[in-house]
Design a protein around this motif. Sequence first.
Motif, mmCIF file in Angstrom:
data_model
loop_
_atom_site.group_PDB
_atom_site.id
_atom_site.type_symbol
_atom_site.label_atom_id
_atom_site.label_comp_id
_atom_site.label_asym_id
_atom_site.label_seq_id
_atom_site.Cartn_x
_atom_site.Cartn_y
_atom_site.Cartn_z
ATOM 1 N N LEU A 157 0.834 -1.204 0.000
ATOM 2 C CA LEU A 157 0.000 0.000 0.000
ATOM 3 C C LEU A 157 0.868 1.253 0.000
ATOM 4 C CD1 LEU A 157 -2.812 -1.030 2.521
ATOM 5 C CD2 LEU A 157 -2.781 -1.223 0.032
ATOM 6 N N ARG A 158 1.943 1.215 0.768
ATOM 7 C CA ARG A 158 2.860 2.353 0.806
ATOM 8 C C ARG A 158 3.445 2.636 -0.576
ATOM 9 N NH1 ARG A 158 4.438 7.217 2.707
ATOM 10 N NH2 ARG A 158 6.722 7.396 2.870
ATOM 11 N N GLY A 159 3.799 1.580 -1.289
ATOM 12 C CA GLY A 159 4.329 1.759 -2.628
ATOM 13 C C GLY A 159 3.325 2.397 -3.568
ATOM 14 N N VAL A 160 2.076 1.954 -3.486
ATOM 15 C CA VAL A 160 1.025 2.542 -4.320
ATOM 16 C C VAL A 160 0.857 4.025 -3.993
ATOM 17 C CG1 VAL A 160 -1.442 2.489 -4.849
ATOM 18 C CG2 VAL A 160 -0.164 0.352 -4.631
ATOM 19 N N GLU A 161 0.874 4.355 -2.713
ATOM 20 C CA GLU A 161 0.743 5.761 -2.305
ATOM 21 C C GLU A 161 1.884 6.611 -2.856
ATOM 22 O OE1 GLU A 161 0.675 5.637 1.918
ATOM 23 O OE2 GLU A 161 -1.295 4.677 2.049
ATOM 24 N N GLN A 162 3.102 6.084 -2.793
ATOM 25 C CA GLN A 162 4.249 6.854 -3.264
ATOM 26 C C GLN A 162 4.210 7.027 -4.780
ATOM 27 O OE1 GLN A 162 7.684 4.828 -1.348
ATOM 28 N NE2 GLN A 162 7.853 6.703 -0.147
ATOM 29 N N MET A 163 3.800 5.995 -5.491
ATOM 30 C CA MET A 163 3.664 6.135 -6.940
ATOM 31 C C MET A 163 2.637 7.208 -7.291
ATOM 32 S SD MET A 163 3.697 2.207 -8.373
ATOM 33 C CE MET A 163 3.728 2.733 -10.089
ATOM 34 N N ALA A 164 1.491 7.133 -6.652
ATOM 35 C CA ALA A 164 0.428 8.089 -6.951
ATOM 36 C C ALA A 164 0.855 9.513 -6.625
ATOM 37 C CB ALA A 164 -0.836 7.718 -6.170
#
Length: 436
Positions: A157-164
């Motif tokens: 989830l953290r990775g998705v947040e950082q990408m977005a």
Amino acid sequence: MPAAGINTEAIRALRDETIDWRFKGMPPNASGKTAGEFLAERPMLWAAGFTGPLLTLDDAAMEHNLRTMAAWCDEHGLRIAPHGKTTMAPRLFERQLEHGAWGITAANIGQLRVYRAFGVQRILLANELVDPQGLAWLSAELDADPDFSFCCYADSLRGVEQMASALAAHGGTRPVDVLVEFGVSGGRTGARTVSQARAVAAAVAAEHRLRLVGVSGYEGEVAHDIEESSLSAIDDYLGEFRSLVLEFAEAGYFDGLDEVIVSAGGSAYFDQVAEALTQPWPEGLPVVPVLRSGGYLLHDDGFYRVRSPFGRRHRLAGAESPFRPAMRIWAQVVSQPEADLALLTMGRRDVSFDQGLPEPQVIRGADGEIRELADGSCHVSGLADQHAFLRFTGAEVRVGDWIGFGLSHPCTVFDKWTLIPVVDGDRVTDLVRTYF
């Protein structure tokens, strides 16, 4: 978009690069000539003045391996995006694409930038990408080239947040295609459980700057040998992987997609991947099964000779493996300080040693003739930075002789060479430029 999915003009331009001291093994008398000028002389390996050690590639073996893998993929209904990290050689990417490769796989942003410098049009980044600068660059590339097809992984989830967040800051217009990566405990990247993978998929699907286009994994993290228990564990992992794809499809995550990318497959267990990914999928689910095998082009005389599905299955049947080793390194004997020990001009700076030591195969003596070395007559007992320790009992080895060695694990051979001659017999037919 070029027919082969790569900028062929950029590949041809490599022949305009000048040969000089930067390229080890190249003939000193070729300095100042372009690669194209040198090749136009139709040089012969042993007459052109190459210095040792020297890595060479067998053109016929590579062509055979390219055709063999392309035919096998067609027969099994698979696409292949060979992992470019193996060679980092755009000229070899071109040959793979000419033989039907669906795209080229990369491992990091640095490799991705090399690929784009040579116009590779479809790239699968087999890794997570959360670096803001890298995502800004990627977003600009996507906006500048509507034909550029790209996807990468997400496993948290953290990775998705950082990408977005990074994509929002850049303000690009095209979403980034994402595969949920399913991993295994103790392995590399990838969601460790089905529930974690579900959460990541939901997060990607909810973010308009990202687009969920499939699922990916790597069975090579499950096992590292070919024992029956290991092969069975890989089948179990691939079964979970497949169930995850079906679950995401039922949840509607792939609705409206023209392609659902389902990707796995290194160079050791791609037969099991093929069996799992090409079983019938629900009607209307446009699955595109993509292998990422990279080692098949060069094969080897060690790691993949033992572990490749072709190698082990044909060995059990008493037949020859369909793949052929395409790498050979030549090193010269410079010292014979003991009766059974020779030192050669080849070391850890030149060859792989992480998955087995070089295998002495042939010897070229003072008369210029190349002779096979008898099995067990000599072996490499160790490597220093610039020397190989060759122990011999049944072979006649003299200072000045050249020994040709087979190599194991091409991934850790190529990163030591920037310009590699391709040979057809003794004739040099091409020079392969690498970018590590």
